[in-house]
Enzyme design. Sequence first.
Site, mmCIF file in Angstrom:
data_model
loop_
_atom_site.group_PDB
_atom_site.id
_atom_site.type_symbol
_atom_site.label_atom_id
_atom_site.label_comp_id
_atom_site.label_asym_id
_atom_site.label_seq_id
_atom_site.Cartn_x
_atom_site.Cartn_y
_atom_site.Cartn_z
ATOM 1 N N GLU A 46 0.887 -1.322 -0.135
ATOM 2 C CA GLU A 46 0.089 0.011 -0.130
ATOM 3 C C GLU A 46 0.857 1.178 0.074
ATOM 4 O OE1 GLU A 46 -4.276 0.068 1.747
ATOM 5 O OE2 GLU A 46 -2.862 0.595 3.166
ATOM 6 N N HIS B 64 8.180 -26.470 0.027
ATOM 7 C CA HIS B 64 7.355 -27.432 -0.490
ATOM 8 C C HIS B 64 6.151 -26.759 -1.517
ATOM 9 C CE1 HIS B 64 9.345 -30.388 1.862
ATOM 10 N NE2 HIS B 64 9.527 -29.381 2.439
ATOM 11 N N LYS C 110 -14.181 1.422 -2.794
ATOM 12 C CA LYS C 110 -14.800 1.741 -1.410
ATOM 13 C C LYS C 110 -15.948 2.612 -1.818
ATOM 14 C CE LYS C 110 -11.282 2.847 2.125
ATOM 15 N NZ LYS C 110 -10.774 3.992 3.145
HETATM 16 O O1 PA5 Z 1 -2.865 2.044 5.890
HETATM 17 C C1 PA5 Z 1 -3.926 2.609 6.058
HETATM 18 O O2 PA5 Z 1 -4.317 3.735 6.278
HETATM 19 C C2 PA5 Z 1 -5.123 1.523 5.722
HETATM 20 O O3 PA5 Z 1 -4.894 0.500 5.217
HETATM 21 C C3 PA5 Z 1 -6.126 1.631 6.874
HETATM 22 O O4 PA5 Z 1 -5.351 0.860 8.099
HETATM 23 C C4 PA5 Z 1 -7.248 0.514 6.520
HETATM 24 O O5 PA5 Z 1 -7.965 1.051 5.272
HETATM 25 C C5 PA5 Z 1 -8.268 0.784 7.898
HETATM 26 O O6 PA5 Z 1 -8.444 2.125 8.051
HETATM 27 P P1 PA5 Z 1 -9.046 2.549 9.333
HETATM 28 O O7 PA5 Z 1 -8.298 2.205 10.572
HETATM 29 O O8 PA5 Z 1 -9.225 3.967 9.074
HETATM 30 O O9 PA5 Z 1 -10.401 1.879 9.487
#
Ligand code: PA5
Length: 453
Positions: free
Chosen positions: A281, A310, A422
């Site tokens: 990410e 494996h 989303k």
């Molecule tokens: O790194 C990030 O910001 C995202 O992957 C969030 O961790 C994830 O979308 C969850 O978001 P939130 O903590 O706002 O619910």
Amino acid sequence: MNKLLFDYNFASEERLPGGISRKALKICGDKAGEGLKKLRDMAEKGLVGFPDLVNQDLSSIKKLASEVRGRFDDLIVAGIGGSALGIEAVVNALLPYGYNALGKDLRGGFPRIWVADNTDPSKISGILEHCSPESTFTVVISKSGSTVETAANFSVIFEWLKNGVKDISGHIAVITDPEKGNLRAFANDNGLPVFDIAPSVGGRFSVLSPVGLLPAALMGVDIDKLLKGAADVTAGGYDKILTACAVYIYFMEKGRSINVLMPYSSRLEKFAEWFCQLWGESLGKKNTYSGKTVRFGTTPLRTVGAIDQHSQIQLFREGPLDKTVTFIGVKSHSAEKTIKGAFHKGFSYLEGVGLGELLNSELKATEAALLTSGVPSVRMDVDVIDEYSLGQLFMFFQYIVPVIGLSADINPFDQPGVEEAKEYAYGMMDRKGFEAKKSQFEEIYKKSDDFVL
Ligand code: PA5
């Protein structure tokens, strides 16, 4: 003290044809140095908060942990992504295998732990069937306070709690943004204990904030030691971080498009999942800060040694030469089991061998086998898996990833690519304000039966 080692022998030109030369190390190290400079500037300006988490005041976390201690049989953590993967990594690494199946005495009086992340009804129903409301404590975590999966799962959990206890107030803690979001408002309206995720600490960089530390403390994990390990990563300077970044940058530039993490310990399986989110990410970005399209990033892949010997090693050695492998070795495995006598004379070579010793020999064997097939690998070693070494591993990667990203002028702290799906989902759920997204989705999501068998 348990020191984190970074070994790049088998990625160096001296050992691997096409490996990194001393000259290339210097060039890539300079790029990493630029990235680190940007990161430290951002941290100094208060824009990036994860480095400073090692100095946070833990008193309110410890206070809640001691108030709650011994009162609950189950802890449910509701969160997803960066709000779940860190605590999963902590639990997997630091609690005994099969922890939830142990009796309360063997758990030291601490609760069982369940992470409600996916909105898979079988998972959430399964968790609730294991628990009873009066003996369950829930921590709901969402930095934004608006994540649909967490909102949905926690709505189900909240309903279940309300129906099972007279007063929910002693059963829930909230971790969210200091001011914004529905979760904050919910905590305030219900007078619940609430812990802040600083705006400068991104979700996937939040494991060492209350996001990871509160649930960890509720499970009896030594959170001071976790932070001490994290702090010591940079206590002696940044050389190790810069060298690791230089090696990764070099192979990324050489077109190695898959970065495999292969810990030789089942206790680091979830850590590898946490790593994948952090790497994927943060580094997978279309544009640079200045708007140039670069399609930056490499694909993280989680594997576990020796299991994936494996499964994946055949591909790594003989398939496309597009991978870099990062091994994590553990010098001394807890609860070492020595094979006293083999069950058949054909296995007598195993007599007197420890299972951990075998695992570590297999790690070396795989390193050698990858080297002979031209696959670069680096190796990180910890003495043991404990709070200190886990803190080190978290912080080491939390530095490496943004330094690599910033050295390439991409933003490692945002995730614009996750928004579209989303918003379509919000549209499908008829969320107010997403009517246009719903229409857009309906326009796009057209499928012909011609292509369905
Ligand atoms: O790194 C990030 O910001 C995202 O992957 C969030 O961790 C994830 O979308 C969850 O978001 P939130 O903590 O706002 O619910």
